[in-house]
Scaffold this motif. Sequence first.
Motif, PDB file in Angstrom:
ATOM      1  N   ASN A 128      21.547  -2.138  -6.468  1.00 33.77           N
ATOM      2  CA  ASN A 128      20.949  -1.463  -5.304  1.00 33.77           C
ATOM      3  C   ASN A 128      19.553  -0.962  -5.536  1.00 33.77           C
ATOM      4  OD1 ASN A 128      23.148  -1.662  -3.847  1.00 33.77           O
ATOM      5  ND2 ASN A 128      24.204   0.178  -4.315  1.00 33.77           N
ATOM      6  N   THR A 129      19.168  -0.347  -7.109  1.00 37.47           N
ATOM      7  CA  THR A 129      18.149   0.269  -7.462  1.00 37.47           C
ATOM      8  C   THR A 129      17.111  -0.753  -7.475  1.00 37.47           C
ATOM      9  OG1 THR A 129      19.561   1.920  -8.996  1.00 37.47           O
ATOM     10  CG2 THR A 129      16.873   1.626  -9.293  1.00 37.47           C
ATOM     11  N   ALA A 130      17.406  -1.925  -7.711  1.00 40.54           N
ATOM     12  CA  ALA A 130      16.175  -3.007  -7.818  1.00 40.54           C
ATOM     13  C   ALA A 130      15.637  -3.175  -6.575  1.00 40.54           C
ATOM     14  CB  ALA A 130      16.793  -4.222  -8.379  1.00 40.54           C
ATOM     15  N   VAL A 131      16.790  -3.462  -5.501  1.00 45.02           N
ATOM     16  CA  VAL A 131      16.204  -3.631  -3.980  1.00 45.02           C
ATOM     17  C   VAL A 131      15.529  -2.331  -3.448  1.00 45.02           C
ATOM     18  CG1 VAL A 131      17.163  -3.584  -1.511  1.00 45.02           C
ATOM     19  CG2 VAL A 131      18.097  -5.035  -3.369  1.00 45.02           C
ATOM     20  N   GLU A 132      15.698  -1.059  -3.642  1.00 42.83           N
ATOM     21  CA  GLU A 132      15.272  -0.031  -3.310  1.00 42.83           C
ATOM     22  C   GLU A 132      13.603   0.066  -3.958  1.00 42.83           C
ATOM     23  OE1 GLU A 132      15.837   4.938  -4.174  1.00 42.83           O
ATOM     24  OE2 GLU A 132      17.420   3.535  -4.152  1.00 42.83           O
ATOM     25  N   ILE A 133      13.689  -0.250  -5.181  1.00 40.66           N
ATOM     26  CA  ILE A 133      12.315  -0.272  -5.807  1.00 40.66           C
ATOM     27  C   ILE A 133      11.415  -1.179  -5.210  1.00 40.66           C
ATOM     28  CG2 ILE A 133      10.970  -0.620  -8.157  1.00 40.66           C
ATOM     29  CD1 ILE A 133      13.366   0.710  -9.688  1.00 40.66           C
ATOM     30  N   ASP A 134      11.903  -2.476  -5.042  1.00 40.52           N
ATOM     31  CA  ASP A 134      11.063  -3.261  -4.543  1.00 40.52           C
ATOM     32  C   ASP A 134      10.673  -3.006  -3.064  1.00 40.52           C
ATOM     33  OD1 ASP A 134      10.960  -5.334  -6.544  1.00 40.52           O
ATOM     34  OD2 ASP A 134      12.763  -6.343  -5.658  1.00 40.52           O
ATOM     35  N   ALA A 135      11.551  -2.341  -2.129  1.00 39.59           N
ATOM     36  CA  ALA A 135      11.123  -1.958  -0.806  1.00 39.59           C
ATOM     37  C   ALA A 135       9.967  -0.654  -1.041  1.00 39.59           C
ATOM     38  CB  ALA A 135      12.103  -1.225  -0.024  1.00 39.59           C
ATOM     39  N   ILE A 136      10.219   0.496  -1.917  1.00 33.21           N
ATOM     40  CA  ILE A 136       9.261   1.195  -2.117  1.00 33.21           C
ATOM     41  C   ILE A 136       7.890   0.862  -2.663  1.00 33.21           C
ATOM     42  CG2 ILE A 136       8.630   3.253  -3.272  1.00 33.21           C
ATOM     43  CD1 ILE A 136      11.817   3.956  -3.335  1.00 33.21           C
ATOM     44  N   LEU A 137       7.916  -0.263  -3.469  1.00 28.14           N
ATOM     45  CA  LEU A 137       6.696  -0.793  -4.141  1.00 28.14           C
ATOM     46  C   LEU A 137       6.122  -1.383  -2.886  1.00 28.14           C
ATOM     47  CD1 LEU A 137       5.273  -1.159  -6.827  1.00 28.14           C
ATOM     48  CD2 LEU A 137       6.795  -2.961  -7.106  1.00 28.14           C
ATOM     49  N   GLN A 138       6.796  -2.228  -2.131  1.00 25.08           N
ATOM     50  CA  GLN A 138       5.834  -2.712  -1.007  1.00 25.08           C
ATOM     51  C   GLN A 138       5.154  -1.825   0.198  1.00 25.08           C
ATOM     52  OE1 GLN A 138       8.854  -5.279   1.019  1.00 25.08           O
ATOM     53  NE2 GLN A 138       8.978  -6.587  -0.580  1.00 25.08           N
ATOM     54  N   GLY A 139       5.750  -0.680   0.049  1.00 28.57           N
ATOM     55  CA  GLY A 139       5.325   0.287   0.774  1.00 28.57           C
ATOM     56  C   GLY A 139       3.975   1.027   0.159  1.00 28.57           C
ATOM     57  N   VAL A 140       4.199   1.143  -1.167  1.00 31.58           N
ATOM     58  CA  VAL A 140       2.918   1.633  -1.942  1.00 31.58           C
ATOM     59  C   VAL A 140       1.884   0.796  -1.886  1.00 31.58           C
ATOM     60  CG1 VAL A 140       2.342   2.635  -4.165  1.00 31.58           C
ATOM     61  CG2 VAL A 140       4.417   3.352  -3.242  1.00 31.58           C
ATOM     62  N   ASN A 141       2.301  -0.525  -2.217  1.00 33.73           N
ATOM     63  CA  ASN A 141       1.249  -1.487  -2.249  1.00 33.73           C
ATOM     64  C   ASN A 141       0.374  -1.840  -0.831  1.00 33.73           C
ATOM     65  OD1 ASN A 141       1.380  -2.285  -4.689  1.00 33.73           O
ATOM     66  ND2 ASN A 141       3.109  -4.006  -4.289  1.00 33.73           N
ATOM     67  N   ALA A 142       1.178  -1.405   0.426  1.00 38.62           N
ATOM     68  CA  ALA A 142       0.575  -1.633   1.762  1.00 38.62           C
ATOM     69  C   ALA A 142      -0.175  -0.162   1.874  1.00 38.62           C
ATOM     70  CB  ALA A 142       1.634  -1.763   2.575  1.00 38.62           C
ATOM     71  N   GLU A 143       0.335   0.993   1.590  1.00 39.58           N
ATOM     72  CA  GLU A 143      -0.777   1.943   1.602  1.00 39.58           C
ATOM     73  C   GLU A 143      -1.769   1.924   0.786  1.00 39.58           C
ATOM     74  OE1 GLU A 143       0.429   6.981   1.330  1.00 39.58           O
ATOM     75  OE2 GLU A 143       1.997   5.423   0.874  1.00 39.58           O
ATOM     76  N   ILE A 144      -1.992   1.405  -0.407  1.00 39.61           N
ATOM     77  CA  ILE A 144      -3.081   1.460  -1.176  1.00 39.61           C
ATOM     78  C   ILE A 144      -4.043   0.368  -0.487  1.00 39.61           C
ATOM     79  CG2 ILE A 144      -3.935   0.135  -3.458  1.00 39.61           C
ATOM     80  CD1 ILE A 144      -1.332   1.213  -4.748  1.00 39.61           C
ATOM     81  N   ALA A 145      -3.485  -0.686   0.042  1.00 38.56           N
ATOM     82  CA  ALA A 145      -4.553  -1.482   0.685  1.00 38.56           C
ATOM     83  C   ALA A 145      -5.317  -0.832   1.856  1.00 38.56           C
ATOM     84  CB  ALA A 145      -3.659  -2.679   1.329  1.00 38.56           C
ATOM     85  N   ALA A 146      -4.373  -0.068   2.675  1.00 40.03           N
ATOM     86  CA  ALA A 146      -4.846   0.878   3.690  1.00 40.03           C
ATOM     87  C   ALA A 146      -5.976   1.966   3.107  1.00 40.03           C
ATOM     88  CB  ALA A 146      -3.785   1.586   4.437  1.00 40.03           C
ATOM     89  N   VAL A 147      -5.810   2.548   2.215  1.00 42.69           N
ATOM     90  CA  VAL A 147      -6.307   3.448   1.712  1.00 42.69           C
ATOM     91  C   VAL A 147      -7.864   2.753   1.141  1.00 42.69           C
ATOM     92  CG1 VAL A 147      -7.010   5.194  -0.239  1.00 42.69           C
ATOM     93  CG2 VAL A 147      -4.750   5.088   1.191  1.00 42.69           C
ATOM     94  N   ASP A 148      -7.696   1.643   0.508  1.00 45.30           N
ATOM     95  CA  ASP A 148      -9.012   0.826   0.257  1.00 45.30           C
ATOM     96  C   ASP A 148      -9.851   0.652   1.571  1.00 45.30           C
ATOM     97  OD1 ASP A 148      -8.680   0.656  -2.569  1.00 45.30           O
ATOM     98  OD2 ASP A 148      -7.388  -1.440  -2.358  1.00 45.30           O
ATOM     99  N   THR A 149      -9.384   0.290   2.547  1.00 46.34           N
ATOM    100  CA  THR A 149      -9.806  -0.041   3.850  1.00 46.34           C
ATOM    101  C   THR A 149     -10.841   1.138   4.285  1.00 46.34           C
ATOM    102  OG1 THR A 149      -8.338  -1.885   4.403  1.00 46.34           O
ATOM    103  CG2 THR A 149      -9.660  -0.777   6.123  1.00 46.34           C
ATOM    104  N   VAL A 150     -10.068   2.464   4.316  1.00 48.68           N
ATOM    105  CA  VAL A 150     -10.583   3.535   4.736  1.00 48.68           C
ATOM    106  C   VAL A 150     -11.702   3.956   3.672  1.00 48.68           C
ATOM    107  CG1 VAL A 150      -9.951   6.087   5.028  1.00 48.68           C
ATOM    108  CG2 VAL A 150      -8.547   4.311   5.777  1.00 48.68           C
ATOM    109  N   ILE A 151     -11.668   3.768   2.282  1.00 51.18           N
ATOM    110  CA  ILE A 151     -12.648   4.267   1.455  1.00 51.18           C
ATOM    111  C   ILE A 151     -13.647   3.204   1.657  1.00 51.18           C
ATOM    112  CG2 ILE A 151     -13.124   4.243  -0.885  1.00 51.18           C
ATOM    113  CD1 ILE A 151     -10.434   4.887  -1.439  1.00 51.18           C
ATOM    114  N   ALA A 152     -13.692   2.032   2.084  1.00 54.52           N
ATOM    115  CA  ALA A 152     -14.841   1.165   2.183  1.00 54.52           C
ATOM    116  C   ALA A 152     -15.531   1.657   3.412  1.00 54.52           C
ATOM    117  CB  ALA A 152     -14.334  -0.279   2.454  1.00 54.52           C
TER     118      ALA A 152
END
Length: 135
Positions: free
Chosen positions: A43-67
Motif C-alpha cells: 500500500n505504501t509503495a503505491v501511495e508513494i508512487d502516486a504522490i511522486l507523480q503529482g509532485v513531478n507534475a507540479e514541478i513541471a508546471a512550476v518550471d513552465t511558470v518560471i520560464a
Amino acid sequence: MYSVSNLTTVADCDVLLGIAQKEKSDLNFKKLSEERLVTNYSNTAVEIDAILQGVNAEIAAVDTVIAILPEGPTKEAEEKRKVRLEYRKFLLENRKESYGAVALLEKELDLERVNKQLAEVDVFIAEVTTHRDTL
C-alpha cells in the motif's frame, strides 16, 4: 523423513509435540506479522508512487511558470516553491527505496519462508503423532 522410529515412549513423543506446537504458534504469529508488513509495504509503495507523480507534475508546471515570468517577487516565490517541491521529491524517492518494489519483494520472501517453515512443522507433527499412535 524424520527418524521417529528412535522414539520409544509416548512421553518422548508428547515432549516433541509440545515443542513443535510452540514452534508452530510462534511461526503463526510471525506469519501474521509478515502478512501485515507485505500489505503495508504494498500500500505504501503505491501511495508513494502516486504522490511522486503529482509532485513531478507540479514541478513541471512550476518550471513552465518560471520560464514565462519576468524577474521580480512572483518569480522568486515560484523558484522557492520549486526548491520545496524538489526537496519533497527527494524525500519521496528516499521513502520509495525503503518501501518500493525491492523492499516489498524482500517482505514477500520472508513471508514465503515462514509459510515453508510452518508446512515443515506440520509434517513433523504428523509423523511424530503417527508414530506415537503406534506405541
